[in-house]
Design a protein around this motif. Structure first.
Motif, PDB file in Angstrom:
ATOM      1  N   CYS A 266       0.848  -1.261   0.100  1.00 30.49           N
ATOM      2  CA  CYS A 266       0.095  -0.192   0.226  1.00 30.49           C
ATOM      3  C   CYS A 266       0.771   1.223   0.017  1.00 30.49           C
ATOM      4  CB  CYS A 266      -1.003  -0.011   1.207  1.00 30.49           C
ATOM      5  SG  CYS A 266      -2.185  -1.065   1.108  1.00 30.49           S
TER       6      CYS A 266
ATOM      7  N   HIS B 294      -5.469  -1.667 -10.498  1.00 33.79           N
ATOM      8  CA  HIS B 294      -6.848  -1.430 -10.063  1.00 33.79           C
ATOM      9  C   HIS B 294      -7.100   0.069  -9.613  1.00 33.79           C
ATOM     10  CE1 HIS B 294      -7.143  -5.631 -10.856  1.00 33.79           C
ATOM     11  NE2 HIS B 294      -8.513  -5.619 -11.144  1.00 33.79           N
ATOM     12  N   TYR B 295      -6.187   0.943  -9.789  1.00 28.87           N
ATOM     13  CA  TYR B 295      -6.160   2.196  -9.453  1.00 28.87           C
ATOM     14  C   TYR B 295      -5.939   3.284 -10.740  1.00 28.87           C
ATOM     15  CZ  TYR B 295      -7.603   1.650  -4.748  1.00 28.87           C
ATOM     16  OH  TYR B 295      -8.223   1.062  -3.528  1.00 28.87           O
TER      17      TYR B 295
ATOM     18  N   GLY C  84     -11.042  -6.944  -8.895  1.00 24.43           N
ATOM     19  CA  GLY C  84     -11.945  -5.865  -8.528  1.00 24.43           C
ATOM     20  C   GLY C  84     -12.797  -6.183  -7.893  1.00 24.43           C
TER      21      GLY C  84
ATOM     22  N   LEU D 150      -2.816  -4.670  -7.776  1.00 23.32           N
ATOM     23  CA  LEU D 150      -3.236  -3.336  -6.934  1.00 23.32           C
ATOM     24  C   LEU D 150      -3.131  -2.147  -7.769  1.00 23.32           C
ATOM     25  CD1 LEU D 150      -4.580  -2.720  -4.068  1.00 23.32           C
ATOM     26  CD2 LEU D 150      -2.559  -1.903  -3.421  1.00 23.32           C
TER      27      LEU D 150
ATOM     28  N   MET E 175     -12.723  -2.677 -12.425  1.00 21.57           N
ATOM     29  CA  MET E 175     -13.379  -3.282 -11.003  1.00 21.57           C
ATOM     30  C   MET E 175     -14.254  -4.454 -11.650  1.00 21.57           C
ATOM     31  SD  MET E 175     -11.992  -1.876  -8.661  1.00 21.57           S
ATOM     32  CE  MET E 175     -13.021  -1.757  -7.139  1.00 21.57           C
TER      33      MET E 175
ATOM     34  N   GLN F 179     -10.448   3.854  -8.180  1.00 26.47           N
ATOM     35  CA  GLN F 179     -10.346   2.477  -8.723  1.00 26.47           C
ATOM     36  C   GLN F 179     -10.673   2.268 -10.397  1.00 26.47           C
ATOM     37  OE1 GLN F 179     -11.764   3.809  -5.957  1.00 26.47           O
ATOM     38  NE2 GLN F 179     -11.883   2.359  -4.509  1.00 26.47           N
TER      39      GLN F 179
ATOM     40  N   ASN G  63     -14.383  -6.962  -0.074  1.00 31.91           N
ATOM     41  CA  ASN G  63     -13.721  -6.621   1.197  1.00 31.91           C
ATOM     42  C   ASN G  63     -14.358  -5.201   1.582  1.00 31.91           C
ATOM     43  OD1 ASN G  63     -12.285  -9.060   1.164  1.00 31.91           O
ATOM     44  ND2 ASN G  63     -10.558  -7.849   0.034  1.00 31.91           N
ATOM     45  N   LEU G  64     -14.582  -4.310   0.876  1.00 34.00           N
ATOM     46  CA  LEU G  64     -14.841  -3.120   1.259  1.00 34.00           C
ATOM     47  C   LEU G  64     -16.335  -3.070   2.061  1.00 34.00           C
ATOM     48  CD1 LEU G  64     -13.542  -0.752  -1.376  1.00 34.00           C
ATOM     49  CD2 LEU G  64     -12.881  -0.508   0.928  1.00 34.00           C
TER      50      LEU G  64
ATOM     51  N   MET H  84     -11.961  -6.835  -4.161  1.00 31.86           N
ATOM     52  CA  MET H  84     -11.846  -5.357  -3.419  1.00 31.86           C
ATOM     53  C   MET H  84     -13.275  -4.905  -3.126  1.00 31.86           C
ATOM     54  SD  MET H  84      -9.132  -3.573  -5.946  1.00 31.86           S
ATOM     55  CE  MET H  84      -9.271  -1.943  -5.177  1.00 31.86           C
TER      56      MET H  84
END
Length: 297
Positions: free
Chosen positions: A36, A284-285, A208, A281, A203, A200, A214-215, A211
């Motif tokens: 991260c 995906h941004y 995606g 990661l 997705m 993001q 998880n959120l 992610m």
């Protein structure tokens, strides 16, 4: 804060807004944190590169509106580099703004730069807004463009000045209609403007979807995630909202553009053995930016 403490980049101001976690983390959490942190490094440098390009083009004769600014420290970092625009605005929910203003009032390293850059009448400050000649914090809901415009104008927003709008992980929390209204408002309000959006992308694939799940488990709903399906969908939402030119790149691409000597330096800070996770990661941004330029800057 973790990334700054390890040495990924310098930010002497974040310590006044965010406490450093004291407890030791399990190795797998630290590995995740280093992934991260490297991602944040690319985000901070990528956004900063575009902000500085805009300041250079306008010779700082412009204004910046940081949408959903949270505890962001960009105003102080630009002041240190002698790169302040004519006025710097931050907008967030009144509750967030109240917390930030409390920190500014109680910590001289934050309040002093605001006082130093201020000129003219006395500085206005209450629990939900701060207004100096170069820096303003406004408590507003970005889902209501009319409320936003009214509050910004009260704090001396000049619609004829070249304007840079920055949104980092903000639009994705709004419905597609709400974010479209905000982007259309900005495109129709400022004759010369640029918008930077970090959030993001890609997705719809398995990574995606994980992610998103998880959120959701953390009660974090990405109301606008359908617009984050691809780089094309990100560009199209900007062009469809009245912006003239739009570009989008994923963060892996941004990472490859950064000065490689500094990338080597940060890769040596921590052992990044999760290369595959890092690349996934970063794919995906993305950073997207769009402009509207009636004066051919």
């Amino acid at each position: 804060r973790f990334a700054v403490s390890v040495g990924y980049w310098k930010d002497p101001y974040i310590q006044y807004f965010v406490r450093q976690a004291k407890e030791r983390k399990a190795p797998e959490i630290n590995r995740g944190k280093s992934v991260c942190a490297a991602g944040y490094y690319a985000r901070v440098h990528g956004v900063s590169y575009l902000v500085k390009a805009f300041l250079e083009k306008t010779e700082c004769n412009c204004q910046i509106v940081n949408l959903g600014a949270g505890m962001d420290t960009l105003f102080w970092r630009l002041k240190d580099e002698n790169l302040l625009p004519r006025k710097y605005f931050e907008v967030d929910f009144p509750m967030i703004v109240a917390r930030k203003i409390h920190n500014i009032k109680s910590k001289p390293p934050l309040s002093k730069p605001i006082m130093e850059s201020h000129s003219g009448d006395s500085l206005l400050i209450d629990s939900h807004s701060l207004d100096s000649s170069r820096y303003s914090i406004v408590g507003a809901d970005l889902r209501s463009s009319s409320d936003l415009e009214e509050k910004l104008k009260k704090h001396s927003l000049d619609v004829l000045l070249p304007t840079l709008l920055v949104a980092e992980c903000v639009l994705v929390y709004m419905t597609p209609q709400q974010s479209a209204n905000l982007l259309k408002w900005a495109a129709s309000t400022f004759p010369v403007a640029m918008v930077i959006n970090y959030e993001q992308v890609n997705m719809r694939d398995r990574f995606g979807q994980i992610m998103i799940e998880n959120l959701q488990r953390r009660q974090c709903n990405l109301a606008g995630v359908e617009l984050c399906s691809s780089l094309d969908s990100q560009r199209e939402r900007l062009l469809g909202s009245g912006w003239e030119n739009a570009r989008a790149v994923d963060m892996m691409k941004v990472y490859s553009f950064l000065p490689q000597a500094d990338v080597k330096r940060i890769e040596a800070l921590e052992f990044l053995d999760e290369k595959e996770l890092f690349e996934q990661l970063m794919q995906h941004y993305c950073i997207c930016w769009a402009s509207k330029d009636s004066s051919n800057l």
